[in-house]
Design a protein around this motif. Structure first.
Motif, PDB file in Angstrom:
ATOM      1  N   TYR A 104      43.028  16.044  87.546  1.00  0.00           N
ATOM      2  CA  TYR A 104      42.238  15.426  88.352  1.00  0.00           C
ATOM      3  C   TYR A 104      40.883  14.686  87.708  1.00  0.00           C
ATOM      4  O   TYR A 104      40.461  15.275  86.879  1.00  0.00           O
ATOM      5  CB  TYR A 104      41.544  16.414  89.676  1.00  0.00           C
ATOM      6  CG  TYR A 104      42.991  16.311  90.562  1.00  0.00           C
ATOM      7  CD1 TYR A 104      42.904  15.612  91.668  1.00  0.00           C
ATOM      8  CD2 TYR A 104      43.575  17.376  90.612  1.00  0.00           C
ATOM      9  CE1 TYR A 104      43.647  15.854  92.965  1.00  0.00           C
ATOM     10  CE2 TYR A 104      44.428  17.660  91.602  1.00  0.00           C
ATOM     11  CZ  TYR A 104      44.775  16.913  92.975  1.00  0.00           C
ATOM     12  OH  TYR A 104      45.421  17.047  93.781  1.00  0.00           O
ATOM     13  N   TYR A 110      39.478  17.249  93.591  1.00  0.00           N
ATOM     14  CA  TYR A 110      39.877  18.405  92.638  1.00  0.00           C
ATOM     15  C   TYR A 110      39.161  19.849  93.140  1.00  0.00           C
ATOM     16  O   TYR A 110      39.847  20.578  93.041  1.00  0.00           O
ATOM     17  CB  TYR A 110      38.913  18.177  91.472  1.00  0.00           C
ATOM     18  CG  TYR A 110      38.906  19.472  90.443  1.00  0.00           C
ATOM     19  CD1 TYR A 110      40.211  19.935  89.890  1.00  0.00           C
ATOM     20  CD2 TYR A 110      37.821  20.129  90.387  1.00  0.00           C
ATOM     21  CE1 TYR A 110      39.977  20.972  89.082  1.00  0.00           C
ATOM     22  CE2 TYR A 110      37.662  21.313  89.936  1.00  0.00           C
ATOM     23  CZ  TYR A 110      38.924  21.821  89.152  1.00  0.00           C
ATOM     24  OH  TYR A 110      38.734  22.924  88.434  1.00  0.00           O
ATOM     25  N   PRO A 129      42.472  14.332  83.172  1.00  0.00           N
ATOM     26  CA  PRO A 129      43.734  13.400  83.176  1.00  0.00           C
ATOM     27  C   PRO A 129      43.662  12.375  82.133  1.00  0.00           C
ATOM     28  O   PRO A 129      42.557  11.956  81.888  1.00  0.00           O
ATOM     29  CB  PRO A 129      43.840  12.602  84.653  1.00  0.00           C
ATOM     30  CG  PRO A 129      42.523  12.803  85.113  1.00  0.00           C
ATOM     31  CD  PRO A 129      41.834  14.115  84.732  1.00  0.00           C
ATOM     32  N   THR A 156      47.812  15.991  91.825  1.00  0.00           N
ATOM     33  CA  THR A 156      47.163  15.010  91.629  1.00  0.00           C
ATOM     34  C   THR A 156      46.999  13.985  92.791  1.00  0.00           C
ATOM     35  O   THR A 156      47.421  14.118  93.967  1.00  0.00           O
ATOM     36  CB  THR A 156      47.395  14.152  90.224  1.00  0.00           C
ATOM     37  OG1 THR A 156      46.571  13.372  89.813  1.00  0.00           O
ATOM     38  CG2 THR A 156      48.821  13.308  90.474  1.00  0.00           C
TER      39      THR A 156
END
Length: 205
Positions: A104, A110, A129, A156
């Motif tokens: 994230y 997140y 990421p 995600t």
């Protein structure tokens, strides 16, 4: 002039005293809250559930875009609901005891997903990421985190799923992908509190 100055000094001292007493009251209340939460909580799930029940509308987290401008916020009630929804989905997938990769960006999605893992009993594996193949170091780090942790599921957002999936999918093997911003409403009501305690593994770094 001296009398006026004396009044000004007196008023300033009174204001300073009130500010000091107000700060002391806040500290005393925080300490009281901490003692009460500590006596009723043994895990992060317990703490957030307590906050949701007793301070539902109090601000829990704020995201500052560029470190200055507020762009998103979560109250304890909102965070609890989102966490229960993610946890309910993980439990429905049978991923309660699995290791969950969290690629994230640094936003409130997140935070909600991290707590969603705690709420479900899954072990969170945070990973920043990768953006593209040119960021070789970040890409390699994400691959290493995923493989070393033996993550069985990756969570995600819809916005970055195609990019992250294209960069990682062929490097980390079979893994189930879940977008947490498309979880259907109402699934939070299916959540079951996991059997966890203070010594339960919560996340891997």
């Amino acid at each position: 002039m001296r009398e006026d100055r004396g009044h000004q000094l007196g008023d300033r001292k009174t204001q300073d005293f009130r500010v000091a007493m107000s700060a002391k009251s806040r500290r005393d209340q925080l300490f009281k809250d901490f003692q009460e939460i500590s006596s009723n909580s043994s895990t992060g799930v317990d703490v957030l559930r307590y906050r949701c029940l007793h301070q539902p509308d109090q601000l829990a987290f704020t995201f500052l875009k560029d470190g200055e401008t507020e762009s998103d916020r979560l109250t304890y009630s909102e965070l609890d609901r989102r966490s229960r929804a993610i946890a309910g989905q993980l439990q429905a997938l049978g991923a309660s005891d699995e290791r969950a990769l969290l690629p994230y960006p640094p936003k409130l999605d997140y935070i909600a997903t991290f707590f969603g893992c705690l709420y479900s009993g899954a072990i969170a594996v945070p990973a920043y990421p990768p953006r593209n193949q040119r960021h070789a170091a970040r890409l390699q780090t994400a691959v290493s985190v995923a493989t070393d942790s033996q993550a069985a599921i990756a969570l995600t957002t819809t916005a970055i799923l195609p990019q992250v999936q294209s960069l990682l999918a062929d490097k980390i093997g079979a893994i189930h992908w879940l977008t947490t911003d498309t979880i259907p409403p109402g699934i939070e009501d299916t959540w079951q509190k996991p059997s966890i305690h203070a010594e339960t593994l919560a996340f891997l770094l």
